[in-house]
Enzyme design. Structure first.
Site, short mmCIF file in Angstrom:
data_model
loop_
_atom_site.label_atom_id
_atom_site.label_comp_id
_atom_site.label_asym_id
_atom_site.label_seq_id
_atom_site.Cartn_x
_atom_site.Cartn_y
_atom_site.Cartn_z
N ASP A 1 -8.33 -4.70 -5.01
CA ASP A 1 -8.59 -5.35 -3.73
C ASP A 1 -7.70 -6.57 -3.51
O ASP A 1 -7.74 -7.16 -2.44
CB ASP A 1 -10.05 -5.78 -3.64
CG ASP A 1 -10.37 -6.91 -4.62
OD1 ASP A 1 -10.12 -6.72 -5.83
OD2 ASP A 1 -10.87 -7.96 -4.18
N ASP B 1 -14.41 -6.42 -9.63
CA ASP B 1 -14.82 -7.36 -8.58
C ASP B 1 -14.12 -7.03 -7.28
O ASP B 1 -12.89 -7.06 -7.20
CB ASP B 1 -14.49 -8.80 -8.98
CG ASP B 1 -15.35 -9.30 -10.12
OD1 ASP B 1 -16.49 -8.84 -10.22
OD2 ASP B 1 -14.88 -10.16 -10.89
N ASP C 1 -10.11 -1.72 -10.64
CA ASP C 1 -10.57 -3.10 -10.76
C ASP C 1 -12.07 -3.09 -10.48
O ASP C 1 -12.61 -2.13 -9.92
CB ASP C 1 -9.83 -3.97 -9.74
CG ASP C 1 -10.30 -5.41 -9.74
OD1 ASP C 1 -10.45 -5.98 -10.84
OD2 ASP C 1 -10.54 -5.94 -8.64
#
Length: 534
Positions: A468, A271, A269
């Site tokens: 995250d 961001d 991922d």
């Protein structure tokens, strides 16, 4: 179009994948005919394409004004490991809006969802309805009694289960269920085997090796089949993506020196993992450089639909992180591909998002517009900082007029140097409230589409997802049948990972991307950090 629909109807029971292909072909020719959307949804359900089934059946219900297939919607939610959504659908449905058969089918699925959650007594209680004693000769009576018997057996009430399997068999004149066989099994009756065929091969002879049979799918077409417990590991749950993913080396194999050595692809991922705002996460550039020198390939999968793959690669390069557009998979590109599959070439698509999202729509041969006045065939909604009331108003007008509503991603927030800020999911929530309904399709994480596309593009069979967020990255990895690493540089922390529900629990925990270059720290089944292992 009509020929494709006829073919779909003939094939749906015996060759559902072929039926789905015909139904999709009919949709390309006549996407605004409700019967076509119904055919796609039912064929997708039979073929095990649960997310497609949900999207198409919702569209059919909206276009036709009928609610005939709520049980299919609920059962598809169970198949995706979301039993609470199936229960919510049952709770919010008015029984008088359904026929007796439709209402009973939905009840059966909701009771099955209770069993998925381990609530066996609650499942029994749900099914204790007056219709159990109905004299109606319809098949739904037999199916209700069968479901009740099965729930009783699951609750350990064997004698009562036997009685209701007998009642189900008595009501099942056409033997549509296996109630009679279940009854015999409970009674310990073993049917005599047939006399041996004199023409049969000698049983003493060496058997000819045969290829192993294909495994049966876990979620069949029967609404009575219980869905898997969402607490089961992904390798026991069956694939929810169109990609076969092999597990890393089994326990007892020689330990890998680094976590990444057990995998042939790392899917990151962006961001909160590689950068936050306009700043690279500490050590991200160094770790990615080391992986490029000595490690499996890396793919970058982002739910953020505000930038094209080229723009994402350029942004990373500007942060000192080597990247190529060919390594980037965005929810914008996947949404455009989905739209191209659903709509005829040149169809209008109302874009709620950035110019990059509009360009992705244009690349696949569709016509991006910014107003509801041209009567667009679909609305695609993605994150853009400038989206405001006027954009949402245009989308609402178009959707109420019959346009499909496709959402790139459901992230309610996004990380920034100033803390969490509203994401695309927040804007989707506003439109959902105004429309009083759900989007027709969400393509980004936690759906497995992005991860499956990344793995397919890299030719990988054992990918590791790094993210995250538990509710998008980690849950998406579970749905794709992939292991996952939660890094603590974005939205969610270690405490939340340890208490997360099974479908959002990561395989590994790490402070940041440097966790990829050291022995793994695995989460055990109870949610506590376990010893390093491969």
């Amino acid at each position: 179009m009509a020929r494709h629909l006829v073919a779909a109807g003939r094939l749906v029971d015996d060759a559902p994948a072929e039926a789905l292909a015909h139904a999709i072909a009919a949709r390309r020719l006549a996407s605004r005919i409700s019967a076509v959307r119904e055919a796609v949804g039912l064929a997708a359900y039979r073929a095990g394409e649960w997310q497609t089934a949900i999207a198409e059946i919702r569209t059919y219900h909206r276009m036709s004004g009928q609610q005939a297939h709520l049980a299919v919607l609920a059962d598809s939610e169970r198949a995706l490991g979301r039993p609470t959504r199936a229960i919510d659908l049952y709770r919010t449905t008015k029984p008088d809006a359904l026929t007796p058969a439709e209402a009973i089918e939905l009840l059966i699925v909701a009771a099955g969802a209770r069993r998925d959650l381990g609530q066996h007594d609650a499942a029994v209680a749900m099914l204790q309805v007056p219709e159990l004693s109905s004299a109606d000769p319809s098949l739904w009576v037999a199916r209700l009694r069968y479901a009740y018997a099965d729930a009783l057996l699951g609750a350990g009430r064997r004698e009562e289960a036997r009685e209701w399997f007998a009642r189900a068999a008595a009501a099942d004149e056409d033997t549509e269920t296996d109630a009679a066989e279940r009854l015999l099994d409970l009674d310990g009756v073993v049917l005599d085997e047939a006399e041996p065929d004199p023409e049969a091969p000698d049983p003493e002879a060496e058997p000819t090796p045969e290829p192993a049979p294909e495994p049966e799918p876990e979620f069949g077409t029967s609404l009575l089949e219980p869905a898997r417990d969402p607490g089961l590991p992904a390798d026991q749950a069956g694939s929810t993506a169109d990609l076969a993913v092999e597990a890393p080396p089994a326990p007892g194999a020689p330990p890998a020196e680094r976590l990444v050595d057990a995998y042939d692809l790392v899917i990151l991922d962006l961001d909160g993992v590689v950068y936050v705002g306009d700043q690279a996460v500490p050590a991200a550039a160094e770790v990615l450089a080391q992986l490029r020198q000595a490690g499996p390939p890396v793919m970058l999968a982002t739910n953020n639909a505000s930038r094209s793959a080229e723009q994402v690669a350029a942004r990373l390069t500007g942060m000192g992180i080597q990247a190529d557009a060919a390594e980037v998979v965005t929810s914008a590109a996947i949404a455009a591909e989905v739209l191209a599959d659903r709509l005829p070439p040149g169809a209008g698509v109302l874009v709620v998002g950035t110019d990059a999202l509009a360009e992705e729509v244009r690349r696949v041969g569709l016509n991006p517009v910014r107003s509801a006045d041209p009567h667009p065939a679909a609305v695609v909604q993605g994150y853009a900082p400038q989206v405001g009331w006027a954009d949402l108003a245009e989308a609402q007008v178009a959707i109420r007029a019959g346009a499909d509503w496709i959402v790139t991603n459901p992230d309610s927030t996004l990380p920034s140097p100033r803390g969490q800020l509203p994401g695309n999911g927040a804007m989707v929530a506003a439109l959902r409230t105004a429309l009083e309904r759900e989007p027709d399709l969400v393509v980004g994480k936690p759906e497995p589409t992005l991860f499956a596309a990344a793995a397919r593009q890299a030719g990988a069979r054992a990918a590791l997802v790094v993210g995250d967020r538990l509710d998008t990255d980690i849950e998406g990895a579970h749905r794709a049948g992939m292991d996952s690493l939660l890094v603590l540089t974005g939205i969610h922390g270690a405490a939340q990972a340890r208490t997360a529900p099974p479908e959002q629990r990561p395989t590994y925990l790490g402070a940041d991307l440097t966790a990829l270059l050291v022995p793994a720290v695995r989460l055990d089944g109870a949610g506590a950090a376990g010893p390093p292992s491969s």
